[in-house]
Write an enzyme that holds these catalytic residues in place. Sequence first.
Site, PDB file in Angstrom:
ATOM      1  CG  ASP A  13     -75.099   8.559 -54.318  1.00 12.90           C
ATOM      2  OD1 ASP A  13     -74.654   7.730 -53.506  1.00 12.90           O
ATOM      3  OD2 ASP A  13     -75.677   9.619 -53.967  1.00 12.90           O
ATOM      4  CE  LYS A  16     -68.509   5.832 -54.593  1.00 13.70           C
ATOM      5  NZ  LYS A  16     -69.639   6.694 -54.941  1.00 13.70           N
ATOM      6  N   GLY A  40     -73.356   4.872 -49.274  1.00 11.18           N
ATOM      7  CA  GLY A  40     -74.406   3.883 -49.495  1.00 11.18           C
ATOM      8  C   GLY A  40     -74.155   3.270 -50.848  1.00 11.18           C
ATOM      9  CG  HIS A  41     -70.917   1.876 -51.812  1.00 10.40           C
ATOM     10  ND1 HIS A  41     -69.625   1.616 -51.454  1.00 10.40           N
ATOM     11  CD2 HIS A  41     -70.993   3.224 -51.889  1.00 10.40           C
ATOM     12  CE1 HIS A  41     -68.960   2.751 -51.322  1.00 10.40           C
ATOM     13  NE2 HIS A  41     -69.779   3.739 -51.569  1.00 10.40           N
ATOM     14  CD  GLN A 223     -68.080   9.428 -48.641  1.00  6.30           C
ATOM     15  OE1 GLN A 223     -66.939   9.204 -48.282  1.00  6.30           O
ATOM     16  NE2 GLN A 223     -69.087   8.708 -48.230  1.00  6.30           N
TER      17      GLN A 223
HETATM   18  P1  GDP Z   1     -72.493   4.269 -55.170  1.00  2.00           P
HETATM   19  O1  GDP Z   1     -72.685   5.025 -53.907  1.00  2.00           O
HETATM   20  O2  GDP Z   1     -71.534   4.934 -56.099  1.00  2.00           O
HETATM   21  O3  GDP Z   1     -72.157   2.820 -54.948  1.00  2.00           O
HETATM   22  O4  GDP Z   1     -73.899   4.317 -55.914  1.00  2.00           O
HETATM   23  P2  GDP Z   1     -75.338   4.026 -55.247  1.00  2.00           P
HETATM   24  O5  GDP Z   1     -75.477   2.569 -55.004  1.00  2.00           O
HETATM   25  O6  GDP Z   1     -75.599   4.956 -54.114  1.00  2.00           O
HETATM   26  O7  GDP Z   1     -76.307   4.525 -56.408  1.00  2.00           O
HETATM   27  C1  GDP Z   1     -76.307   3.947 -57.677  1.00  2.00           C
HETATM   28  C2  GDP Z   1     -77.707   3.358 -57.960  1.00  2.00           C
HETATM   29  O8  GDP Z   1     -77.813   3.079 -59.336  1.00  2.00           O
HETATM   30  C3  GDP Z   1     -77.970   2.064 -57.233  1.00  2.00           C
HETATM   31  O9  GDP Z   1     -79.335   2.004 -56.904  1.00  2.00           O
HETATM   32  C4  GDP Z   1     -77.632   0.995 -58.292  1.00  2.00           C
HETATM   33  O10 GDP Z   1     -78.343  -0.216 -58.102  1.00  2.00           O
HETATM   34  C5  GDP Z   1     -78.082   1.680 -59.534  1.00  2.00           C
HETATM   35  N1  GDP Z   1     -77.307   1.354 -60.740  1.00  2.00           N
HETATM   36  C6  GDP Z   1     -75.975   1.092 -60.864  1.00  2.00           C
HETATM   37  N2  GDP Z   1     -75.652   0.948 -62.172  1.00  2.00           N
HETATM   38  C7  GDP Z   1     -76.788   1.126 -62.869  1.00  2.00           C
HETATM   39  C8  GDP Z   1     -77.099   1.165 -64.271  1.00  2.00           C
HETATM   40  O11 GDP Z   1     -76.242   1.002 -65.130  1.00  2.00           O
HETATM   41  N3  GDP Z   1     -78.401   1.418 -64.631  1.00  2.00           N
HETATM   42  C9  GDP Z   1     -79.369   1.632 -63.702  1.00  2.00           C
HETATM   43  N4  GDP Z   1     -80.614   1.881 -64.144  1.00  2.00           N
HETATM   44  N5  GDP Z   1     -79.116   1.615 -62.383  1.00  2.00           N
HETATM   45  C10 GDP Z   1     -77.850   1.377 -61.978  1.00  2.00           C
HETATM   46  P1  IMO Z   2     -71.438   7.301 -51.719  1.00  2.00           P
HETATM   47  O1  IMO Z   2     -70.232   6.531 -51.256  1.00  2.00           O
HETATM   48  C1  IMO Z   2     -73.414  11.152 -52.252  1.00  2.00           C
HETATM   49  C2  IMO Z   2     -72.549  14.241 -49.278  1.00  2.00           C
HETATM   50  C3  IMO Z   2     -73.679  14.667 -48.359  1.00  2.00           C
HETATM   51  C4  IMO Z   2     -73.311  16.129 -48.121  1.00  2.00           C
HETATM   52  C5  IMO Z   2     -71.785  16.084 -48.060  1.00  2.00           C
HETATM   53  C6  IMO Z   2     -71.207  16.037 -46.630  1.00  2.00           C
HETATM   54  O2  IMO Z   2     -72.714   6.554 -51.585  1.00  2.00           O
HETATM   55  O3  IMO Z   2     -71.206   7.849 -53.095  1.00  2.00           O
HETATM   56  P2  IMO Z   2     -71.093  14.100 -44.804  1.00  2.00           P
HETATM   57  O4  IMO Z   2     -72.196  13.345 -44.123  1.00  2.00           O
HETATM   58  O5  IMO Z   2     -70.151  13.250 -45.558  1.00  2.00           O
HETATM   59  O6  IMO Z   2     -70.405  15.056 -43.880  1.00  2.00           O
HETATM   60  O7  IMO Z   2     -71.875  15.040 -45.880  1.00  2.00           O
HETATM   61  O8  IMO Z   2     -71.383  14.896 -48.759  1.00  2.00           O
HETATM   62  N1  IMO Z   2     -72.261  12.784 -49.269  1.00  2.00           N
HETATM   63  C7  IMO Z   2     -72.599  11.969 -50.279  1.00  2.00           C
HETATM   64  N2  IMO Z   2     -73.275  12.207 -51.426  1.00  2.00           N
HETATM   65  N3  IMO Z   2     -72.911   9.913 -52.011  1.00  2.00           N
HETATM   66  C8  IMO Z   2     -72.213   9.673 -50.885  1.00  2.00           C
HETATM   67  O9  IMO Z   2     -71.555   8.507 -50.674  1.00  2.00           O
HETATM   68  C9  IMO Z   2     -72.055  10.706 -49.939  1.00  2.00           C
HETATM   69  N4  IMO Z   2     -71.456  10.803 -48.723  1.00  2.00           N
HETATM   70  C10 IMO Z   2     -71.573  12.083 -48.341  1.00  2.00           C
HETATM   71  O10 IMO Z   2     -74.929  14.521 -48.996  1.00  2.00           O
HETATM   72  O11 IMO Z   2     -73.672  16.899 -49.230  1.00  2.00           O
HETATM   73 MG    MG Z   3     -74.212   5.881 -52.786  1.00  2.00          MG
END
Ligand code: GDP
Ligand code: IMO
Ligand code: MG
Length: 426
Positions: A13, A16, A40-41, A223
């Site tokens: 998270d 990415k 979840g991106h 991840q």
């Molecule tokens: P990922 O799994 O690495 O793609 O990250 P996620 O999408 O799960 O979580 C990142 C969250 O931060 C998302 O809700 C993005 O919209 C938000 N986000 C990304 N870059 C920024 C930033 O620079 N500032 C803020 N406030 N939010 C951001």
């Molecule tokens: P993105 O791509 C954050 C964590 C779960 C748990 C562990 C194992 O959005 O960064 P799993 O279901 O993979 O067997 O769970 O890994 N986990 C993540 N945490 N971002 C993710 O993906 C994750 N995918 C799995 O919360 O601790």
């Molecule tokens: Mg994510």
Amino acid sequence: MGGTALVGIQWGDEGKGKVTDLLAEHTDYVVRYQGGNNAGHTIVVEGERYALHLVPTGVLYPHCTPVIGPGVVVSPPVLIEEMDALQARGVDTGKLLLSGNAHLIMPYHLELDRVIERRLGKNRLGTTKRGIGPAYADKAARIGIRAQDLLDSKIFGRKLEVALKEKNLLLTRIYGRLPIESSAIEDEYLAFGIRLSAHISDTTHVLHSALDRGDHVLFEGAQATMLDLDHGTYPYVTSSNPIAGGACAGAGVGPRDIDRVIGVCKAYCTRVGSGPFPSETDPADAEILVDVGAEYGTTTGRKRRCGWFDAVAGRYAARLNTLTELVMTKLDVLSAFETIKVCVAYQYKGHRYEDFPPNQTIFNKCRPVYEELPGWSEEIGGARKAEDLPKGARSYVERVEELLATPVSWVSVGPSRDHTVKMGYG
Ligand code: GDP
Ligand code: IMO
Ligand code: MG
């Protein structure tokens, strides 16, 4: 031109999705190489929010071919639902390629993920309950079912029967659940196969041709490094290899096909699920980070645990992935603090660890050693050039660069494409 790998360097998270989306503008192929819909991106484009779980981020650009590589585990109904939802919003998914070698997440994997977690009780991992671990376990045990099997009803039926024989024993005798009927799954999954048949292909060959032509290929990690099965905080990890090296195995390319490795980090850390987290903040600071940073999981909606930037884990990740550069996201969130901590070492039994400790006990029990840096206490969401950032924010970025011995090429100051500041490198 070689390929680019983009990986998370913390616990996931990091943002990415946003960074991949930025790079995809100049990319021909965006390839997922591991994980499944545990990812979840979130991407925000002109005020529209997209939450992608399985479909590679490049789908949002018409010129880009999104590829799901052999190392990914795929739930057919989830993939179809995600494609349909994108189509309904006007995003064309016609070019999506799915490797015939990708393993399938089956209904019994979901059931097993749930019951195994329940049985582990207080030792549970806090998985996303998407069947990831059980699907990869079957792949390693060589009883998995692959996307190409959906295209041959005889083979699919036989493999399903073999798998269910064992799974139903486990479900009924060990976990006290009802058996799963093969007839209920078979028709449904063969129909998914018909629906996906135009997308199932030899993605390895497609990528080799693309790289040989000089097309630009971006390997999109899901991840992150600290959740890597072999190199993360085992057993509190996912069941695949998100590190940059995983892109070779998971997409079917060689190490020399990748010449740029981008590490994405948040300006602080978050973690979802169980496991050690040395730089976890106190509850009051966590509340601020959760509120200002909207730190709730994109996949499960769980509140994320929050910590200060961990430079020990960061240095480890920089070396493991051979990062050529860093992108730091969510710097805007730190405007909420007067001073900002960075974990520069771990302390355990009188010993100071500046490198990632050699065993789990130390990592579990160590205390963080913090350096405290001045904050900047002003909004930075409007910054577009390095000079627009206050001195404190620039010094913070420079300190992270120094600690990880890796240049920061971009800083993100908000969720949208334009909330981005180009730094000195890249
Ligand atoms: P990922 O799994 O690495 O793609 O990250 P996620 O999408 O799960 O979580 C990142 C969250 O931060 C998302 O809700 C993005 O919209 C938000 N986000 C990304 N870059 C920024 C930033 O620079 N500032 C803020 N406030 N939010 C951001
Ligand atoms: P993105 O791509 C954050 C964590 C779960 C748990 C562990 C194992 O959005 O960064 P799993 O279901 O993979 O067997 O769970 O890994 N986990 C993540 N945490 N971002 C993710 O993906 C994750 N995918 C799995 O919360 O601790
Ligand atoms: Mg994510």
